[in-house]
Each structure stands twice: as structure tokens, then as C-alpha cells.
Design a protein around this motif. Sequence first.
Motif, mmCIF file in Angstrom:
data_model
loop_
_atom_site.group_PDB
_atom_site.id
_atom_site.type_symbol
_atom_site.label_atom_id
_atom_site.label_comp_id
_atom_site.label_asym_id
_atom_site.label_seq_id
_atom_site.Cartn_x
_atom_site.Cartn_y
_atom_site.Cartn_z
ATOM 1 N N ASN A 196 29.616 27.975 9.643
ATOM 2 C CA ASN A 196 30.723 27.119 9.165
ATOM 3 C C ASN A 196 31.495 26.864 8.925
ATOM 4 O OD1 ASN A 196 32.097 24.509 11.027
ATOM 5 N ND2 ASN A 196 31.846 26.190 12.228
ATOM 6 N N GLU A 197 31.076 25.900 7.472
ATOM 7 C CA GLU A 197 31.872 25.833 6.461
ATOM 8 C C GLU A 197 32.599 26.407 5.593
ATOM 9 O OE1 GLU A 197 29.841 22.539 3.894
ATOM 10 O OE2 GLU A 197 28.377 22.755 5.008
ATOM 11 N N ILE A 198 32.237 27.672 6.230
ATOM 12 C CA ILE A 198 33.389 28.849 5.599
ATOM 13 C C ILE A 198 33.254 29.947 7.245
ATOM 14 C CG2 ILE A 198 32.814 29.144 3.143
ATOM 15 C CD1 ILE A 198 31.515 30.806 3.232
ATOM 16 N N GLY B 278 21.547 28.891 10.833
ATOM 17 C CA GLY B 278 23.139 28.705 10.162
ATOM 18 C C GLY B 278 23.168 28.250 9.628
ATOM 19 N N PHE B 279 22.416 28.387 8.274
ATOM 20 C CA PHE B 279 22.697 27.963 6.910
ATOM 21 C C PHE B 279 23.207 28.758 5.646
ATOM 22 C CE2 PHE B 279 20.078 24.156 8.207
ATOM 23 C CZ PHE B 279 21.029 23.303 8.532
ATOM 24 N N ILE B 280 23.461 28.854 4.939
ATOM 25 C CA ILE B 280 23.634 29.558 3.859
ATOM 26 C C ILE B 280 22.527 29.312 2.601
ATOM 27 C CG2 ILE B 280 25.767 30.878 2.606
ATOM 28 C CD1 ILE B 280 27.467 29.956 4.087
ATOM 29 N N TRP B 281 22.089 30.671 2.548
ATOM 30 C CA TRP B 281 20.623 30.299 1.175
ATOM 31 C C TRP B 281 21.043 30.820 -0.078
ATOM 32 C CZ3 TRP B 281 16.282 27.326 3.374
ATOM 33 C CH2 TRP B 281 16.105 27.470 4.215
ATOM 34 N N ILE B 282 20.937 30.838 -1.545
ATOM 35 C CA ILE B 282 20.888 31.374 -2.224
ATOM 36 C C ILE B 282 20.143 30.967 -2.917
ATOM 37 C CG2 ILE B 282 23.713 31.413 -2.240
ATOM 38 C CD1 ILE B 282 23.269 29.153 -4.946
ATOM 39 N N VAL B 283 19.345 31.695 -4.161
ATOM 40 C CA VAL B 283 18.370 32.244 -4.895
ATOM 41 C C VAL B 283 19.557 32.115 -6.327
ATOM 42 C CG1 VAL B 283 16.767 33.316 -6.609
ATOM 43 C CG2 VAL B 283 16.255 33.327 -4.523
ATOM 44 N N ASP B 284 19.617 30.613 -7.241
ATOM 45 C CA ASP B 284 20.138 30.899 -8.686
ATOM 46 C C ASP B 284 19.777 31.541 -9.169
ATOM 47 O OD1 ASP B 284 22.359 29.838 -10.470
ATOM 48 O OD2 ASP B 284 21.564 27.771 -10.169
ATOM 49 N N ASN B 285 20.027 33.124 -9.757
ATOM 50 C CA ASN B 285 19.556 33.952 -10.368
ATOM 51 C C ASN B 285 19.636 35.343 -10.159
ATOM 52 O OD1 ASN B 285 17.941 36.115 -12.858
ATOM 53 N ND2 ASN B 285 16.351 34.977 -12.073
ATOM 54 N N MET C 191 7.672 27.668 9.997
ATOM 55 C CA MET C 191 9.069 26.766 10.258
ATOM 56 C C MET C 191 10.050 27.632 10.470
ATOM 57 S SD MET C 191 10.779 23.968 9.367
ATOM 58 C CE MET C 191 9.202 22.985 8.719
ATOM 59 N N ASP C 192 10.046 28.670 10.504
ATOM 60 C CA ASP C 192 10.953 29.653 10.218
ATOM 61 C C ASP C 192 11.173 29.397 11.893
ATOM 62 O OD1 ASP C 192 12.797 32.045 9.028
ATOM 63 O OD2 ASP C 192 12.223 33.054 11.136
ATOM 64 N N ALA C 193 10.247 29.555 12.979
ATOM 65 C CA ALA C 193 10.395 29.482 14.134
ATOM 66 C C ALA C 193 11.028 28.340 14.540
ATOM 67 C CB ALA C 193 8.716 29.937 14.794
ATOM 68 N N ILE C 194 10.492 27.157 13.901
ATOM 69 C CA ILE C 194 10.624 26.283 14.139
ATOM 70 C C ILE C 194 12.342 25.613 14.077
ATOM 71 C CG2 ILE C 194 10.695 23.864 13.732
ATOM 72 C CD1 ILE C 194 8.101 23.625 12.288
ATOM 73 N N LEU C 195 12.823 26.182 12.661
ATOM 74 C CA LEU C 195 14.453 26.427 12.778
ATOM 75 C C LEU C 195 15.268 27.485 13.364
ATOM 76 C CD1 LEU C 195 14.404 26.285 9.209
ATOM 77 C CD2 LEU C 195 15.144 24.037 10.829
ATOM 78 N N ALA C 196 14.456 28.292 14.508
ATOM 79 C CA ALA C 196 15.254 29.139 15.258
ATOM 80 C C ALA C 196 14.981 28.940 16.788
ATOM 81 C CB ALA C 196 13.807 30.496 14.711
ATOM 82 N N GLY C 197 14.136 28.071 16.757
ATOM 83 C CA GLY C 197 14.200 27.149 17.975
ATOM 84 C C GLY C 197 15.110 26.042 18.127
ATOM 85 N N TYR C 198 16.061 25.712 16.976
ATOM 86 C CA TYR C 198 17.221 24.777 16.835
ATOM 87 C C TYR C 198 18.169 25.158 17.043
ATOM 88 C CZ TYR C 198 13.738 21.647 15.330
ATOM 89 O OH TYR C 198 12.573 20.648 14.783
ATOM 90 N N HIS C 199 18.803 26.404 17.095
ATOM 91 C CA HIS C 199 19.946 27.130 17.133
ATOM 92 C C HIS C 199 21.192 26.599 16.555
ATOM 93 C CE1 HIS C 199 17.982 29.599 20.483
ATOM 94 N NE2 HIS C 199 17.187 28.515 21.106
ATOM 95 N N LEU C 200 20.837 26.418 15.146
ATOM 96 C CA LEU C 200 21.520 25.605 13.944
ATOM 97 C C LEU C 200 23.147 26.190 14.058
ATOM 98 C CD1 LEU C 200 18.956 24.447 11.394
ATOM 99 C CD2 LEU C 200 20.253 22.837 13.787
ATOM 100 N N GLU C 201 22.675 28.339 14.226
ATOM 101 C CA GLU C 201 23.603 28.588 14.032
ATOM 102 C C GLU C 201 25.432 28.278 14.742
ATOM 103 O OE1 GLU C 201 21.259 31.002 16.991
ATOM 104 O OE2 GLU C 201 20.876 29.476 14.659
ATOM 105 N N ASP C 202 24.644 27.517 15.770
ATOM 106 C CA ASP C 202 25.782 27.495 16.787
ATOM 107 C C ASP C 202 26.539 25.859 16.821
ATOM 108 O OD1 ASP C 202 25.554 29.639 17.964
ATOM 109 O OD2 ASP C 202 23.275 29.145 20.070
#
Length: 299
Positions: free
Chosen positions: A62-64, A159-166, A181-192
Motif C-alpha cells: 500500500n505504500e506504493i 501484502g509485503f514487498i520483498w527483495i533479494v539484494d543481489n 509461516m506462509d500459511a500463517i501470514l496468508a491467514g492475516y490477509h495483510l494485503e487488505d
Amino acid sequence: MTTSLPRPDRIRRAIELLRNDTTDKFDDVFDFSADEFLDPVLAQEERDYVFGRVPSIVAHGNEIAKPYDFITVQMPRNNVLVVRQKDGGVKAFVNLCRHRGALIEENEKGRCRVFSCPYHRWSYDPDGSLRMITRDNTFGDIDRSKYGLVELPCEERHGFIWIVDNAQASIDVAEWLGPEMDAILAGYHLEDLVCFRAAGFDEPTNWKIMQDAFLDGYHIQYAHPNSAGKIIHTNVMAFEDFGRHCRFIAPRKSIDRWLEEDPGDQPLDPYVTETHFLLPTSTPLRQPGQFQLLTLSPH
């Protein structure tokens, strides 16, 4: 340590720990040396083999939110330009001109359809392609397709933007998080969710010391007696270990009303803070009514 319990059960586990004046603990006590925080060789290895290989969160999507929105982020290896694309995707680039390496974008955030180098005014489209070489009739012929901005591996997930610095690496956030952990974060619907405020701070200390502080519930009443110490119990954690990552519940002092009686079906979410530590340096905090995200990045 608790593992894979429903949240109400983990909160009740935290209440039991509080009643017994204890916390979840590892089996062994581990020490460390000052060299882990001072060794310049180790610091370079961390830049190359940690931040140069695994995904790190740099922002909430949401920041961009709109096409051509951008942010710049200082990562351990590169200054990075992250841009929302016309098709809704996200790309990340090394924030340096391909001509003489001048910084392309100095602002921390904004909206831009053309990124222009302040030195010789070479310009780039939001997708990183080289748009224009000034006075190209005096410059000479080059293959412009080879001189776009250097792209970094980038993925938007949960909901997050991830990068690898390479630029030579690849990215797979789901694989890095692991299925739990992927399922845990998916359950929070952080993209909303919507980012209400973002801020950054420079601190003259090793990044691992800062990260340790965010995982340490032992210092709360002593280091923060007039703030967090009034809200959160000290050194009481119901912990779950997921290998690379972990999460734990810390009871707030408002939960004390349930120490002498059974809360029954009463929802207990407002009485705890839940911390998720995602290697290497991302810590989403589930607070009552909101999420907070803490990220760290060494210079």
C-alpha cells in the motif's frame, strides 16, 4: 515450547505461564562473543550470504499503491528503487545510473513516470529500460537494451514487498517462509490493510543488537518503565518455533483480570501482542486492532 496451536489455546498458554511466573524456554543457554558484532569480515559475509541470498521485506504494498508510485530503500549492498508498474506489478532496481553510477532518485518516496540522472540526464522508464541518452549524436552507438537499470529480484506476497539484494540471485518468498509461516501470514490477509504511517531511523549500532532487542521480552519493565513496561508483562512468552522463523505471544497487563477466573468463551485477542520474527530482519507485530512492521537493514 508450544507448536502449531490455535491462537486461543496459545493465549491460554500465555495465561498459564503468567500464573506460574515463568515463560517458554529453550533447552540450552547459548552465549556469544563481541566479535559477532564487530568483525568487518563477518559483516561483509552477512551482506553477501544473508541479504544477498534471502528475501527481506522493504515495504507494505500500500505504500506504493498506484502505478508509478515509488520508494527508495538503503539495503546492505545497494540503494534500491522500488516502483509500482503500470500493470500493477512491482519491480526493484539498483538506484544508480548505468552511465557513471550517479544516484538516480534522491527522494524517499513519490510518483514518477520518468527517472532522470542528475549528472548527464540519462533517463529511464518505470520498468527500468533506458529511455533517453542526452546529446546521443555526440555520445556514440550502444545497445540501449543492455543499459537499463540493474533489476533486483522482487516479489509481492502477503501484502509485503520483498527483495533479494543481489541482481544475480532469485526469489521465492513462499519457499523461504516455509509452509507453516506462509500459511500463517496468508491467514492475516495483510494485503487488505492500509499503511497508516511509515518512518525510518538510523542507529549507530550493529543490526543484530537491534534485532535482538525486538525479540527480547526480558528488558521491558527495566528499559521502558514508563511506556511498554506499563502495558506488556516482562519476559513471559508463549513461543512457537518454525526453524528459520518463529512467533510468540506476550500477554498485556490488561489480561490480569483473567488470572483468577476462567475467561470462558471471552475473546482474548485484545489482551496480547503477537510477534512474528521472519529471518533475517522482519518483525510483524499483531497488536489489538492493527499490525506493525519492524525491519532492520545494516549499512
